[in-house]
Write a protein that holds these residues in place. Structure first.
Motif, PDB file in Angstrom:
ATOM      1  N   MET A 252     -29.942   5.424 -26.495  1.00 14.36           N
ATOM      2  CA  MET A 252     -30.671   4.237 -26.057  1.00 14.36           C
ATOM      3  C   MET A 252     -30.165   2.953 -26.703  1.00 14.36           C
ATOM      4  SD  MET A 252     -34.636   5.567 -25.889  1.00 14.36           S
ATOM      5  CE  MET A 252     -35.162   3.973 -25.242  1.00 14.36           C
ATOM      6  N   VAL A 253     -29.300   3.040 -27.722  1.00 15.76           N
ATOM      7  CA  VAL A 253     -28.820   1.859 -28.443  1.00 15.76           C
ATOM      8  C   VAL A 253     -27.338   1.717 -28.169  1.00 15.76           C
ATOM      9  CG1 VAL A 253     -28.662   0.715 -30.677  1.00 15.76           C
ATOM     10  CG2 VAL A 253     -30.529   2.322 -30.213  1.00 15.76           C
ATOM     11  N   ALA A 254     -26.925   0.512 -27.806  1.00 11.61           N
ATOM     12  CA  ALA A 254     -25.513   0.255 -27.507  1.00 11.61           C
ATOM     13  C   ALA A 254     -25.213  -1.209 -27.769  1.00 11.61           C
ATOM     14  CB  ALA A 254     -25.174   0.623 -26.060  1.00 11.61           C
ATOM     15  N   TRP A 255     -23.890  -1.514 -27.852  1.00  4.57           N
ATOM     16  CA  TRP A 255     -23.446  -2.897 -27.979  1.00  4.57           C
ATOM     17  C   TRP A 255     -23.501  -3.574 -26.625  1.00  4.57           C
ATOM     18  CZ3 TRP A 255     -22.931  -4.842 -32.667  1.00  4.57           C
ATOM     19  CH2 TRP A 255     -22.617  -3.982 -33.731  1.00  4.57           C
ATOM     20  N   CYS A 256     -23.777  -4.875 -26.651  1.00  5.51           N
ATOM     21  CA  CYS A 256     -23.734  -5.626 -25.397  1.00  5.51           C
ATOM     22  C   CYS A 256     -22.309  -5.840 -24.924  1.00  5.51           C
ATOM     23  CB  CYS A 256     -24.428  -6.990 -25.576  1.00  5.51           C
ATOM     24  SG  CYS A 256     -26.214  -6.867 -25.725  1.00  5.51           S
ATOM     25  N   GLN A 257     -21.367  -5.967 -25.872  1.00  3.58           N
ATOM     26  CA  GLN A 257     -19.999  -6.240 -25.482  1.00  3.58           C
ATOM     27  C   GLN A 257     -19.301  -4.996 -24.946  1.00  3.58           C
ATOM     28  OE1 GLN A 257     -21.356  -6.900 -28.373  1.00  3.58           O
ATOM     29  NE2 GLN A 257     -21.212  -9.077 -28.813  1.00  3.58           N
ATOM     30  N   ASP A 258     -19.607  -3.869 -25.525  1.00  6.57           N
ATOM     31  CA  ASP A 258     -18.911  -2.637 -25.150  1.00  6.57           C
ATOM     32  C   ASP A 258     -19.965  -1.561 -24.949  1.00  6.57           C
ATOM     33  OD1 ASP A 258     -17.182  -0.610 -24.648  1.00  6.57           O
ATOM     34  OD2 ASP A 258     -16.291  -0.543 -26.644  1.00  6.57           O
ATOM     35  N   THR A 259     -20.182  -1.125 -23.724  1.00  3.33           N
ATOM     36  CA  THR A 259     -21.218  -0.138 -23.442  1.00  3.33           C
ATOM     37  C   THR A 259     -20.837   1.258 -23.903  1.00  3.33           C
ATOM     38  OG1 THR A 259     -20.282   0.172 -21.231  1.00  3.33           O
ATOM     39  CG2 THR A 259     -22.056  -1.446 -21.464  1.00  3.33           C
ATOM     40  N   GLU A 280     -28.446  -3.761 -28.144  1.00  2.02           N
ATOM     41  CA  GLU A 280     -29.399  -3.752 -27.031  1.00  2.02           C
ATOM     42  C   GLU A 280     -29.946  -2.349 -26.846  1.00  2.02           C
ATOM     43  OE1 GLU A 280     -26.622  -2.910 -23.092  1.00  2.02           O
ATOM     44  OE2 GLU A 280     -27.425  -4.924 -23.447  1.00  2.02           O
ATOM     45  N   ILE A 281     -31.157  -2.291 -26.271  1.00  2.00           N
ATOM     46  CA  ILE A 281     -31.797  -1.030 -25.924  1.00  2.00           C
ATOM     47  C   ILE A 281     -31.712  -0.880 -24.414  1.00  2.00           C
ATOM     48  CG2 ILE A 281     -33.923   0.318 -26.056  1.00  2.00           C
ATOM     49  CD1 ILE A 281     -32.662  -0.241 -28.744  1.00  2.00           C
ATOM     50  N   GLN A 282     -31.305   0.279 -23.958  1.00  2.00           N
ATOM     51  CA  GLN A 282     -31.104   0.502 -22.534  1.00  2.00           C
ATOM     52  C   GLN A 282     -31.705   1.839 -22.143  1.00  2.00           C
ATOM     53  OE1 GLN A 282     -26.850   0.425 -22.097  1.00  2.00           O
ATOM     54  NE2 GLN A 282     -26.544   2.384 -23.126  1.00  2.00           N
ATOM     55  N   GLY A 283     -32.140   1.935 -20.914  1.00  2.00           N
ATOM     56  CA  GLY A 283     -32.702   3.173 -20.401  1.00  2.00           C
ATOM     57  C   GLY A 283     -33.588   2.908 -19.196  1.00  2.00           C
ATOM     58  N   TYR A 284     -34.081   3.975 -18.607  1.00  2.00           N
ATOM     59  CA  TYR A 284     -34.931   3.874 -17.433  1.00  2.00           C
ATOM     60  C   TYR A 284     -36.383   3.668 -17.850  1.00  2.00           C
ATOM     61  CZ  TYR A 284     -31.244   5.262 -14.190  1.00  2.00           C
ATOM     62  OH  TYR A 284     -30.097   5.303 -13.428  1.00  2.00           O
ATOM     63  N   VAL A 300     -33.335  -0.678 -17.375  1.00  2.00           N
ATOM     64  CA  VAL A 300     -33.793  -1.863 -18.096  1.00  2.00           C
ATOM     65  C   VAL A 300     -32.946  -2.045 -19.342  1.00  2.00           C
ATOM     66  CG1 VAL A 300     -35.793  -3.000 -19.151  1.00  2.00           C
ATOM     67  CG2 VAL A 300     -36.118  -1.467 -17.205  1.00  2.00           C
ATOM     68  N   PHE A 301     -32.720  -3.333 -19.702  1.00  2.00           N
ATOM     69  CA  PHE A 301     -31.994  -3.702 -20.912  1.00  2.00           C
ATOM     70  C   PHE A 301     -32.872  -4.642 -21.735  1.00  2.00           C
ATOM     71  CE2 PHE A 301     -29.087  -3.177 -17.369  1.00  2.00           C
ATOM     72  CZ  PHE A 301     -28.187  -2.233 -17.851  1.00  2.00           C
ATOM     73  N   LEU A 302     -32.954  -4.378 -23.020  1.00  2.00           N
ATOM     74  CA  LEU A 302     -33.690  -5.249 -23.941  1.00  2.00           C
ATOM     75  C   LEU A 302     -32.693  -5.898 -24.885  1.00  2.00           C
ATOM     76  CD1 LEU A 302     -36.358  -6.356 -25.030  1.00  2.00           C
ATOM     77  CD2 LEU A 302     -36.504  -4.350 -26.526  1.00  2.00           C
ATOM     78  N   ARG A 303     -32.604  -7.232 -24.816  1.00  2.00           N
ATOM     79  CA  ARG A 303     -31.695  -8.004 -25.656  1.00  2.00           C
ATOM     80  C   ARG A 303     -32.488  -9.066 -26.405  1.00  2.00           C
ATOM     81  NH1 ARG A 303     -26.948  -9.012 -21.066  1.00  2.00           N
ATOM     82  NH2 ARG A 303     -26.362  -6.806 -20.812  1.00  2.00           N
ATOM     83  N   ARG A 304     -31.791  -9.817 -27.240  1.00  2.00           N
ATOM     84  CA  ARG A 304     -32.452 -10.881 -27.989  1.00  2.00           C
ATOM     85  C   ARG A 304     -32.990 -11.971 -27.063  1.00  2.00           C
ATOM     86  NH1 ARG A 304     -31.532 -10.100 -33.375  1.00  2.00           N
ATOM     87  NH2 ARG A 304     -29.654  -8.929 -33.934  1.00  2.00           N
ATOM     88  N   SER A 305     -32.356 -12.157 -25.940  1.00  2.00           N
ATOM     89  CA  SER A 305     -32.764 -13.213 -25.010  1.00  2.00           C
ATOM     90  C   SER A 305     -33.914 -12.799 -24.114  1.00  2.00           C
ATOM     91  CB  SER A 305     -31.579 -13.641 -24.148  1.00  2.00           C
ATOM     92  OG  SER A 305     -31.025 -12.515 -23.467  1.00  2.00           O
ATOM     93  N   THR A 380     -40.565  -0.922 -30.911  1.00  2.00           N
ATOM     94  CA  THR A 380     -40.007  -1.274 -32.217  1.00  2.00           C
ATOM     95  C   THR A 380     -38.855  -2.248 -32.081  1.00  2.00           C
ATOM     96  OG1 THR A 380     -40.627   0.936 -33.015  1.00  2.00           O
ATOM     97  CG2 THR A 380     -39.094  -0.331 -34.355  1.00  2.00           C
ATOM     98  N   ALA A 381     -37.990  -2.038 -31.089  1.00  2.00           N
ATOM     99  CA  ALA A 381     -36.886  -2.970 -30.869  1.00  2.00           C
ATOM    100  C   ALA A 381     -37.390  -4.350 -30.468  1.00  2.00           C
ATOM    101  CB  ALA A 381     -35.951  -2.411 -29.792  1.00  2.00           C
ATOM    102  N   PHE A 382     -38.462  -4.408 -29.702  1.00  2.00           N
ATOM    103  CA  PHE A 382     -39.052  -5.700 -29.331  1.00  2.00           C
ATOM    104  C   PHE A 382     -39.501  -6.460 -30.582  1.00  2.00           C
ATOM    105  CE2 PHE A 382     -42.317  -8.624 -28.012  1.00  2.00           C
ATOM    106  CZ  PHE A 382     -41.923  -9.067 -26.762  1.00  2.00           C
ATOM    107  N   ARG A 383     -40.138  -5.787 -31.512  1.00  2.00           N
ATOM    108  CA  ARG A 383     -40.573  -6.440 -32.748  1.00  2.00           C
ATOM    109  C   ARG A 383     -39.384  -6.920 -33.571  1.00  2.00           C
ATOM    110  NH1 ARG A 383     -43.772  -2.173 -35.838  1.00  2.00           N
ATOM    111  NH2 ARG A 383     -43.922  -3.893 -37.328  1.00  2.00           N
TER     112      ARG A 383
END
Length: 582
Positions: A252-259, A280-284, A300-305, A380-383
């Protein structure tokens, strides 16, 4: 005929004359104010030996130009006299009763207000990393919510799990951590840094744990009328700092630049806390459509933005990404009535609520994960994305306080303890036990002697070893981890509320066997149940968790044993589920 007017009545007479006489021309109010200011400044700047004239004030604080001219043309000027009779002159009495300029009063009030505001203590900025170098890392008193004064006391009502409430008066700058410590002190609880203040919305079915640095007054100002604060345990608040791999699965955890590149476990938290990195956090996730009751499964992707969803499979191209929610202006909540109220596909629902939302369901972003581990990872990643290094500072503050207190509370025996010795009174004359091994065994025997004596007395007074009057069947009632006759579902709810960490447990009465008990334990975010059965041996009742292989005289001994030994359990008993009354 001549009319004699005394000086005390001249002011009233002149005001009446001004209001009764018809105005010849339109009066310029701005010119009147300027004229009054210039005349008053010259009046108060002169000494007692110069010429003085009285300038009466109207009801609204303005001066009359007609009356000013009337005074200049109709009153004779008198030079001040140095004789003693000058004290009785009308000019002197009028000078003594000279009214104060209304603008001067306002100026004094403004100066007092500025002095009062400047004396307020500065509130530390909880987000220093978000400030630019030119910005100040301190929040001024004016940065509090609009309409909320920066000083004074506020009334906050705190509720517990049983519905009872307690009213507390707090200052405007009190944080959630400070309020929890105050409640712990007033309730005589054990301060193990696991207490939390929970924002609860019963109508929406939402709740979240306040961060330690959040101001309680600000959170209360943004809550709806049905919102309330709950005081409870939360062992999972900072558990991800101790065991990050259990909260962030690698898939579920990966870099934004390199998936294709995964974050190493040793650098997992460092990348979340460092603003220069972009994990970023990624998953369905199941996303509820706005204004509808249907749910849609999207990637869905969760990033700082913010939180994004892909409109084309798992594509991360910017043209295929759609913004679902913003992080900075929102908070994440756990949905406790997901299936019943919102028709969620699973039990692991959570919600992103904007700060400006006043309780409208259409403004909430409802999300649902496949399992508990997935929901915990997203929340947790959102926090971490929102607060960053501030969460780590909140986690370190209790440890730093404990380190400071350890220097003052070193395990040094007092003088009275050093004067105590172990004694043996089994014979006619007591003797001092010099052997430390013998002294330790004597202390252990003395510690369990009261239980044996109480059991013998209860057995002699009862017809059956399993009689309810025996001490072993009631000694556990006063323990914090014992919750009595609660259902299986209720035990699950308590475990969920207080954080699904390894070793979180409680004991309850079995619903299928009235003489038995059940140990409810959380391990790897899964809840398991173990039945504790009573067994009889040589006329004495014991309790066992492993079909009689390990026996205990009461439930307190059983819990103490499994807190030190794993035994047949998947993990040791570490955190008791506690419910306190304020």
């Amino acid at each position: 005929c001549s009319v004699v007017i005394c000086p005390q009545q001249f002011l009233v007479f002149d005001v009446l004359l001004f209001y009764l006489s018809p105005p010849e021309d339109d009066v310029d109010l701005e010119a009147l104010v300027n004229d009054m200011n210039s005349s008053q400044e010259s009046l108060y700047s002169t000494c007692s030996g110069q010429q003085t004239e009285s300038t009466p004030l109207l009801h609204n604080g303005q001066t009359s130009s007609s009356h000013h001219n009337h005074m200049q043309h109709n009153q004779p000027r008198q030079e001040p006299s140095s004789s003693s009779s000058s004290a009785d002159s009308p000019q002197t009495s009028l000078r003594r009763s000279q009214p104060m300029h209304i603008l001067a009063v306002r100026r004094l009030q403004e100066e007092e207000q500025q002095l009062r505001t400047s004396s307020l203590p500065a509130i530390p900025n909880p987000f220093p990393e978000l400030c630019s170098p030119a910005s100040s890392p301190v929040l001024s008193p004016g940065s509090l919510p609009p309409g909320e004064p920066s000083t004074g006391k506020y009334i906050v009502k705190i509720f517990t799990e049983d519905g009872m409430g307690k009213v507390v008066e707090i200052p405007a700058d009190m944080t959630a951590r400070d309020l929890c410590q105050l409640l712990v002190y007033k309730s005589h609880c054990v301060d193990d840094n696991s207490w939390a203040l929970v924002e609860h919305h019963p109508l929406l079915g939402l709740e979240r744990c306040l961060e330690d640095h959040e101001l309680v007054v600000q959170v209360q100002a943004s809550m709806n009328s049905d919102g309330r604060f709950l005081f409870r345990k939360n062992y999972a608040k900072y558990e991800f700092f101790r065991n990050p791999l259990a909260f962030f699965p690698e898939h579920m955890v990966a870099w934004c630049q390199d998936t294709n590149r995964m974050i190493p476990p040793s650098q997992l938290l460092q990348n979340f806390l460092a603003t220069s990195s972009c994990p970023e956090i990624q998953g369905y996730l199941y996303v509820k459509e706005v204004g509808r009751k249907s749910w849609k499964k999207v990637y869905v992707f969760l990033r700082r933005s913010g939180l994004y969803c892909s409109t084309k499979g798992t594509s991360k191209e910017p043209r295929h990404l759609q913004l679902l929610a913003d992080i900075e202006d929102s908070n994440i909540f756990t949905v406790i009535t997901g299936k019943k109220q919102h028709g969620a596909p699973t039990d692991y629902e959570f919600c992103i609520k904007p700060n400006k939302c006043r309780g409208e369901l259409k403004e909430l972003r409802m999300l649902c994960a496949e399992d508990e581990q997935g929901r915990t990872c997203w929340m947790t990643a959102f926090r971490l994305f929102k607060y960053g290094i501030v969460l780590y500072q909140n986690y370190k503050i209790p440890q730093q306080r404990k380190t400071l207190l350890s220097h003052f509370s070193a395990p040094v025996r007092s003088v009275s303890e050093n004067s105590l010795v172990a004694m043996d009174f089994s014979g006619r004359i007591g003797r001092v036990i010099d052997n430390p091994v013998e002294a330790q065994s004597a202390a252990m025997e003395e510690g369990h002697a009261w239980r044996k004596r109480s059991q013998r007395m209860n057995i002699l007074g009862s017809h059956s070893p399993l009689h309810h009057s025996s001490l072993s069947s009631v000694i556990h009632i006063a323990q914090l981890w014992f919750h009595g006759r609660i259902t299986r579902e209720e035990s699950h709810r308590i475990i969920h509320q207080q954080g699904q960490v390894d070793g979180l447990f409680l004991l309850r009465v079995s619903q299928s066997n009235p003489k038995a008990f059940v140990l409810t334990l959380c391990h790897h975010q899964k809840i398991k149940h173990f039945q504790i059965l009573p067994c009889e041996e040589d006329g004495q009742v014991f309790f066992s968790l492993d079909d009689g292989a390990t026996k205990f005289t009461d439930l307190i001994q059983l819990v103490e044993f499994y807190q030190l030994n794993r035994g047949v359990l998947p993990c040791k008993l570490r955190h008791p589920c506690t419910v306190v009354a304020l």
